[in-house]
Motif scaffolding. Structure first.
Motif, PDB file in Angstrom:
ATOM      1  N   GLY A  61       0.791  -1.222   0.000  1.00  0.00           N
ATOM      2  CA  GLY A  61       0.000   0.000   0.000  1.00  0.00           C
ATOM      3  C   GLY A  61       0.823   1.272   0.000  1.00  0.00           C
ATOM      4  O   GLY A  61       0.270   2.363  -0.114  1.00  0.00           O
ATOM      5  N   TRP A  62       2.134   1.153   0.136  1.00  0.00           N
ATOM      6  CA  TRP A  62       3.023   2.317   0.125  1.00  0.00           C
ATOM      7  C   TRP A  62       3.785   2.343  -1.191  1.00  0.00           C
ATOM      8  O   TRP A  62       4.216   1.306  -1.700  1.00  0.00           O
ATOM      9  N   THR A  63       3.987   3.532  -1.749  1.00  0.00           N
ATOM     10  CA  THR A  63       4.795   3.717  -2.951  1.00  0.00           C
ATOM     11  C   THR A  63       6.218   4.017  -2.517  1.00  0.00           C
ATOM     12  O   THR A  63       6.454   4.899  -1.683  1.00  0.00           O
ATOM     13  N   ASN A  64       7.178   3.309  -3.084  1.00  0.00           N
ATOM     14  CA  ASN A  64       8.578   3.451  -2.705  1.00  0.00           C
ATOM     15  C   ASN A  64       9.262   4.491  -3.587  1.00  0.00           C
ATOM     16  O   ASN A  64       9.460   4.272  -4.778  1.00  0.00           O
ATOM     17  N   LEU A  65       9.626   5.608  -2.998  1.00  0.00           N
ATOM     18  CA  LEU A  65      10.421   6.639  -3.666  1.00  0.00           C
ATOM     19  C   LEU A  65      11.871   6.335  -3.332  1.00  0.00           C
ATOM     20  O   LEU A  65      12.344   6.629  -2.239  1.00  0.00           O
ATOM     21  N   ASP A  66      12.568   5.677  -4.255  1.00  0.00           N
ATOM     22  CA  ASP A  66      13.886   5.138  -3.951  1.00  0.00           C
ATOM     23  C   ASP A  66      14.714   5.076  -5.233  1.00  0.00           C
ATOM     24  O   ASP A  66      14.248   4.558  -6.252  1.00  0.00           O
ATOM     25  N   ALA A  67      15.932   5.596  -5.190  1.00  0.00           N
ATOM     26  CA  ALA A  67      16.790   5.658  -6.370  1.00  0.00           C
ATOM     27  C   ALA A  67      17.202   4.272  -6.863  1.00  0.00           C
ATOM     28  O   ALA A  67      17.535   4.117  -8.034  1.00  0.00           O
ATOM     29  N   TRP A  68      17.173   3.259  -6.014  1.00  0.00           N
ATOM     30  CA  TRP A  68      17.613   1.930  -6.421  1.00  0.00           C
ATOM     31  C   TRP A  68      16.464   0.936  -6.489  1.00  0.00           C
ATOM     32  O   TRP A  68      16.509  -0.006  -7.268  1.00  0.00           O
ATOM     33  N   ASN A  69      15.437   1.130  -5.677  1.00  0.00           N
ATOM     34  CA  ASN A  69      14.355   0.154  -5.592  1.00  0.00           C
ATOM     35  C   ASN A  69      12.977   0.703  -5.940  1.00  0.00           C
ATOM     36  O   ASN A  69      11.991  -0.009  -5.813  1.00  0.00           O
ATOM     37  N   GLY A  70      12.907   1.948  -6.350  1.00  0.00           N
ATOM     38  CA  GLY A  70      11.630   2.505  -6.787  1.00  0.00           C
ATOM     39  C   GLY A  70      11.268   1.959  -8.156  1.00  0.00           C
ATOM     40  O   GLY A  70      12.103   1.399  -8.864  1.00  0.00           O
ATOM     41  N   HIS A  71      10.006   2.116  -8.539  1.00  0.00           N
ATOM     42  CA  HIS A  71       9.545   1.623  -9.833  1.00  0.00           C
ATOM     43  C   HIS A  71       9.121   2.792 -10.707  1.00  0.00           C
ATOM     44  O   HIS A  71       8.489   3.743 -10.244  1.00  0.00           O
ATOM     45  N   GLY A  72       9.478   2.723 -11.991  1.00  0.00           N
ATOM     46  CA  GLY A  72       9.084   3.754 -12.945  1.00  0.00           C
ATOM     47  C   GLY A  72       9.571   5.124 -12.530  1.00  0.00           C
ATOM     48  O   GLY A  72      10.744   5.299 -12.186  1.00  0.00           O
ATOM     49  N   GLU A  73       8.655   6.092 -12.529  1.00  0.00           N
ATOM     50  CA  GLU A  73       9.018   7.471 -12.173  1.00  0.00           C
ATOM     51  C   GLU A  73       9.415   7.632 -10.709  1.00  0.00           C
ATOM     52  O   GLU A  73       9.959   8.660 -10.334  1.00  0.00           O
ATOM     53  N   TRP A  74       9.150   6.628  -9.900  1.00  0.00           N
ATOM     54  CA  TRP A  74       9.479   6.684  -8.477  1.00  0.00           C
ATOM     55  C   TRP A  74      10.909   6.206  -8.201  1.00  0.00           C
ATOM     56  O   TRP A  74      11.368   6.248  -7.074  1.00  0.00           O
ATOM     57  N   ARG A  75      11.606   5.772  -9.240  1.00  0.00           N
ATOM     58  CA  ARG A  75      13.014   5.375  -9.097  1.00  0.00           C
ATOM     59  C   ARG A  75      13.853   6.634  -9.253  1.00  0.00           C
ATOM     60  O   ARG A  75      14.251   7.014 -10.362  1.00  0.00           O
ATOM     61  N   ARG A  76      14.090   7.302  -8.143  1.00  0.00           N
ATOM     62  CA  ARG A  76      14.786   8.593  -8.143  1.00  0.00           C
ATOM     63  C   ARG A  76      15.248   8.917  -6.729  1.00  0.00           C
ATOM     64  O   ARG A  76      14.770   8.334  -5.761  1.00  0.00           O
ATOM     65  N   LEU A  77      16.153   9.879  -6.646  1.00  0.00           N
ATOM     66  CA  LEU A  77      16.523  10.441  -5.357  1.00  0.00           C
ATOM     67  C   LEU A  77      15.368  11.300  -4.864  1.00  0.00           C
ATOM     68  O   LEU A  77      14.681  11.952  -5.668  1.00  0.00           O
ATOM     69  N   ALA A  78      15.151  11.346  -3.582  1.00  0.00           N
ATOM     70  CA  ALA A  78      14.039  12.117  -3.025  1.00  0.00           C
ATOM     71  C   ALA A  78      14.153  13.596  -3.352  1.00  0.00           C
ATOM     72  O   ALA A  78      13.150  14.281  -3.537  1.00  0.00           O
ATOM     73  N   GLN A  79      15.378  14.103  -3.460  1.00  0.00           N
ATOM     74  CA  GLN A  79      15.573  15.524  -3.744  1.00  0.00           C
ATOM     75  C   GLN A  79      15.378  15.869  -5.223  1.00  0.00           C
ATOM     76  O   GLN A  79      15.403  17.037  -5.595  1.00  0.00           O
ATOM     77  N   ASP A  80      15.174  14.853  -6.063  1.00  0.00           N
ATOM     78  CA  ASP A  80      14.867  15.084  -7.483  1.00  0.00           C
ATOM     79  C   ASP A  80      13.378  15.370  -7.600  1.00  0.00           C
ATOM     80  O   ASP A  80      12.551  14.465  -7.724  1.00  0.00           O
ATOM     81  N   THR A  81      13.052  16.626  -7.518  1.00  0.00           N
ATOM     82  CA  THR A  81      11.661  17.070  -7.521  1.00  0.00           C
ATOM     83  C   THR A  81      11.328  17.754  -8.834  1.00  0.00           C
ATOM     84  O   THR A  81      12.239  18.192  -9.534  1.00  0.00           O
ATOM     85  N   PRO A  82      10.059  17.829  -9.201  1.00  0.00           N
ATOM     86  CA  PRO A  82       8.890  17.399  -8.433  1.00  0.00           C
ATOM     87  C   PRO A  82       8.680  15.894  -8.506  1.00  0.00           C
ATOM     88  O   PRO A  82       9.073  15.240  -9.471  1.00  0.00           O
ATOM     89  N   TRP A  83       8.028  15.363  -7.474  1.00  0.00           N
ATOM     90  CA  TRP A  83       7.667  13.956  -7.464  1.00  0.00           C
ATOM     91  C   TRP A  83       6.467  13.748  -8.380  1.00  0.00           C
ATOM     92  O   TRP A  83       5.683  14.668  -8.608  1.00  0.00           O
ATOM     93  N   PRO A  84       6.329  12.538  -8.919  1.00  0.00           N
ATOM     94  CA  PRO A  84       5.264  12.283  -9.891  1.00  0.00           C
ATOM     95  C   PRO A  84       3.891  12.058  -9.257  1.00  0.00           C
ATOM     96  O   PRO A  84       3.276  10.997  -9.410  1.00  0.00           O
TER      97      PRO A  84
END
Length: 146
Positions: free
Chosen positions: A15-38
């Protein structure tokens, strides 16, 4: 999507979306400081960052994460952060060579306005819901956009 886990690695709950540069999926595969988030403004119920904010450089990158979380959280949404306390008298905050920013309880007061900087850092204001030291070295902060 109603909840975001920042830097969750392989430990993200259902139920949680992973915002992670190595384990995120699709547009969520990023560093947290890479904004804006999708995701849209006011579209997220909760955000968690458990022992990840110390891996985000202080200054503009840290401000970018806090301001982006502020943008995406719905009114009443909660951002929960857990970080090592650099003033705890233990080695935990400093020993990890990947830690690039250090936090103490007072760090959060720049975001909730208890400490007012003499300059405009562009910080979007937060209301602190909970702020405490847990155990011998962990700070827990929960905030909501003001």
């Amino acid at each position: 999507m109603t909840s975001i886990e920042i830097g969750g690695g392989h430990l993200v709950q259902a139920g949680w979306t992973n915002l992670d540069a190595w384990n995120g999926h699709g547009e969520w595969r990023r560093l947290a400081q890479d904004t804006p988030w999708p995701t849209a403004d006011d579209s997220v119920d909760a955000i968690r960052a458990a022992h990840v904010m110390e891996h985000i450089p202080a200054g503009e990158p840290r401000l970018a994460v806090m301001n982006e979380a502020h943008r995406v959280l719905r009114p009443g949404g909660v951002f929960e952060i857990r970080v090592p306390n650099c003033l705890s008298g233990t080695w935990h905050a400093f020993a990890d060579p990947t830690h690039v920013s250090f936090w103490c309880v007072e760090s959060f007061h720049y975001f909730d306005g208890l400490f007012a900087a003499n300059a405009d850092y562009g910080i979007r204001p937060w209301t602190t819901i909970e702020l405490r030291v847990q155990g011998d070295n962990e700070i827990l902060w929960k905030g909501t956009p003001r």
